[in-house]
Design an enzyme around this catalytic site. Structure first.
Site, PDB file in Angstrom:
ATOM      1  N   ASP A 100       0.813  -1.222   0.000  1.00 49.37           N
ATOM      2  CA  ASP A 100       0.000   0.000   0.000  1.00 49.37           C
ATOM      3  C   ASP A 100       0.843   1.267   0.000  1.00 49.37           C
ATOM      4  O   ASP A 100       0.321   2.367   0.171  1.00 49.37           O
ATOM      5  CB  ASP A 100      -0.969   0.002   1.191  1.00 49.37           C
ATOM      6  CG  ASP A 100      -2.076   1.037   1.031  1.00 49.37           C
ATOM      7  OD1 ASP A 100      -2.459   1.312  -0.117  1.00 49.37           O
ATOM      8  OD2 ASP A 100      -2.552   1.570   2.050  1.00 49.37           O
ATOM      9  N   ASP A 102     -13.239   0.358   3.022  1.00 47.54           N
ATOM     10  CA  ASP A 102     -12.030   0.714   2.283  1.00 47.54           C
ATOM     11  C   ASP A 102     -11.048   1.535   3.109  1.00 47.54           C
ATOM     12  O   ASP A 102      -9.893   1.661   2.735  1.00 47.54           O
ATOM     13  CB  ASP A 102     -12.396   1.508   1.025  1.00 47.54           C
ATOM     14  CG  ASP A 102     -12.970   0.627  -0.062  1.00 47.54           C
ATOM     15  OD1 ASP A 102     -12.457  -0.481  -0.246  1.00 47.54           O
ATOM     16  OD2 ASP A 102     -13.936   1.049  -0.719  1.00 47.54           O
ATOM     17  N   ASP A 137      -2.443  -4.918  -5.441  1.00 50.39           N
ATOM     18  CA  ASP A 137      -1.774  -3.609  -5.601  1.00 50.39           C
ATOM     19  C   ASP A 137      -0.252  -3.694  -5.722  1.00 50.39           C
ATOM     20  O   ASP A 137       0.404  -2.674  -5.908  1.00 50.39           O
ATOM     21  CB  ASP A 137      -2.106  -2.643  -4.446  1.00 50.39           C
ATOM     22  CG  ASP A 137      -3.579  -2.287  -4.362  1.00 50.39           C
ATOM     23  OD1 ASP A 137      -4.308  -2.577  -5.336  1.00 50.39           O
ATOM     24  OD2 ASP A 137      -4.005  -1.747  -3.337  1.00 50.39           O
TER      25      ASP A 137
END
Length: 462
Positions: A117, A305, A155
């Protein structure tokens, strides 16, 4: 568990018009009559997921029926996001064992790469890449040998903005090594790498990043875990990525698409606040598209989220908003073959699943303590048993279940430690499922030869 908060930064760069064009579709349930990908079989529904636990704990809530019928009833990924190298093998083994016993394909989302992230609200993962490989090796040891789906590092390839060139090279090598480690641990594992989504990086850039991270060792790539783009947009994007990979000499790769939140109109990008989105296509391996192995719910509907609520926390209002007004799920047919046994049975199992013995019609004890109910799946020469342990009025911090087994012998178990193999067999909690909140449940199971147990069992707290 905190996941996917980096969605805030990348979605901000997408115009409202672009998002609207990508997501303004209804829920689509039509699929071909036969799966066209490389996967075939029903997906595993985790009986201890956050949404299942919420439904069980809130039977009188006005939102419960909709959440139960349209979300809790469906298979979704189990996320492995905690750095726990000493316990991850047993955690994975228990989850895989339960899925194998149900004759279903489990979906595991690995979210452990170092500096995940890029410093956002979901930052974390392994302290360094050497420790990451230790964790992955232990993870792979728990995967068994049946078909499993691995969503490897959401990601990790699409979001590289905080990494230097050397760090990107090291990450690519780590993901490539992780893929091969998982494949070595379970040759039947289907491993998919991060393909971002259709409104992020271009298809050519995505293919370059996949190649650098060793997609040649994987089964393909996943998209849309971090957005809400329509299934058709993601499929078109996937075809372009596959074409680009083919041009690089990397063939035979397929896509899986996250459809957990892409069935509604556009609006505020953040899933925590948006009331216009709906669940999309229900999870299935029956896609009817030769390029797509599965539509999956990788991001469990109802989990936040990270902008309004803690990332990864289950929020019933979000779940209800996603499910309310969506079509009911299609009817599914249970599998018709018995589960595999550690030692092959000496007689041929029946070609249809025998009736499952229902648990007794009992209620949790009024006070403290616990009780256990058993469902047995018996075939010629063997059986599996699924046991539900339910706490009474108060929380418990450990349990032991004793099961009379006069006509059979235990060969394996999951989510419990076993004492004895026949006669009266004891099952005690493992490290991660000993604590059960009042009126809530946990599960374990076991497999054996001969005749399975009856429906009676004793449960005592530790």
């Amino acid at each position: 568990m905190a996941i996917l908060s980096s969605l805030r930064r990348r979605s901000a760069a997408i115009s409202v018009a672009a998002v609207a064009g990508a997501t303004a579709v209804g829920v689509c349930l039509a699929v071909s009559s036969a799966s066209a990908g490389t996967l075939s079989g029903s997906l595993y529904r985790d009986p201890s997921s956050a949404v299942v636990r919420w439904v069980a704990a809130n039977p009188g809530d006005s939102r419960t029926a909709v959440i139960r019928d349209k979300i809790a009833s469906q298979p979704a990924a189990r996320w492995f996001a905690n750095f726990n190298p000493s316990t991850v093998q047993s955690e994975v083994s228990g989850f895989i064992g339960a899925a194998n016993a149900a004759q279903q394909i489990p979906v595991l989302a690995v979210y452990e790469i170092t500096n995940r992230d890029c410093g956002g609200a979901s930052a974390g993962g392994a302290p360094d890449l050497n420790q990451y490989q230790t964790w992955v090796s232990n993870f792979a040891r728990g995967l068994g040998n049946q078909t499993v789906i691995i969503i490897l590092e959401t990601d990790s390839l699409a979001l590289l903005t905080c990494l230097s060139g050397a760090e990107i090279s090291a990450r690519n090598a780590a993901i490539s090594t992780a893929t091969r480690t998982i494949k070595s641990g379970n040759p039947n594992a289907k491993v998919y790498l991060d393909g971002g989504h259709s409104t992020w990086n271009s298809s050519g850039e995505t293919a370059n990043r996949l190649r650098a991270a060793g997609v040649q060792y994987a089964d393909g790539f996943f998209t849309n875990v971090s957005n809400y783009n329509s299934t058709s947009s993601e499929a078109n994007f996937g075809r372009a990525v596959i074409s680009a990979l083919n041009g690089m000499g990397i063939s035979g790769k397929r896509q899986v698409i996250d459809t957990s939140r892409n069935g509604g109109a556009s609006g505020d990008w953040c899933g925590d606040d948006n009331t216009d989105r709906r669940i999309g296509q229900y999870p299935t391996t029956n896609t009817g598209d030769a390029n797509i192995d599965a539509y999956l719910w990788v991001k469990p509907p109802g989990e936040a989220d990270g902008c309004r609520f803690t990332a990864g926390s289950f929020q019933p209002d979000l779940a209800f908003s996603l499910a309310n007004g969506a079509p009911n799920p299609p009817t599914t047919t249970p599998p018709t073959t018995p589960p595999p046994t550690t030692t092959p049975p000496t007689t041929t199992p029946p070609t249809t699943t025998p009736p499952t013995t229902p648990p007794p019609n009992t209620t949790p004890p009024a006070g403290d303590g616990c009780y256990a109910s058993i469902a047995v799946n018996q075939w010629a020469g063997g059986f599996t048993a699924s046991v539900t342990v339910t706490a009474g009025k108060s929380d418990i911090n450990g349990w032991t279940v004793t099961v009379p087994l006069p006509g059979g012998a235990v060969t394996s178990a999951w989510n419990a430690q076993v004492s004895g193999t026949s006669g009266t067999v004891g099952f005690t909690n493992v490290s991660y499922n000993g604590r059960v909140l009042g009126r809530q449940s946990t599960n374990f199971g076991f497999q054996g030869t001969g005749t399975g147990p009856g429906v009676l069992a004793d449960c005592v707290t530790s």
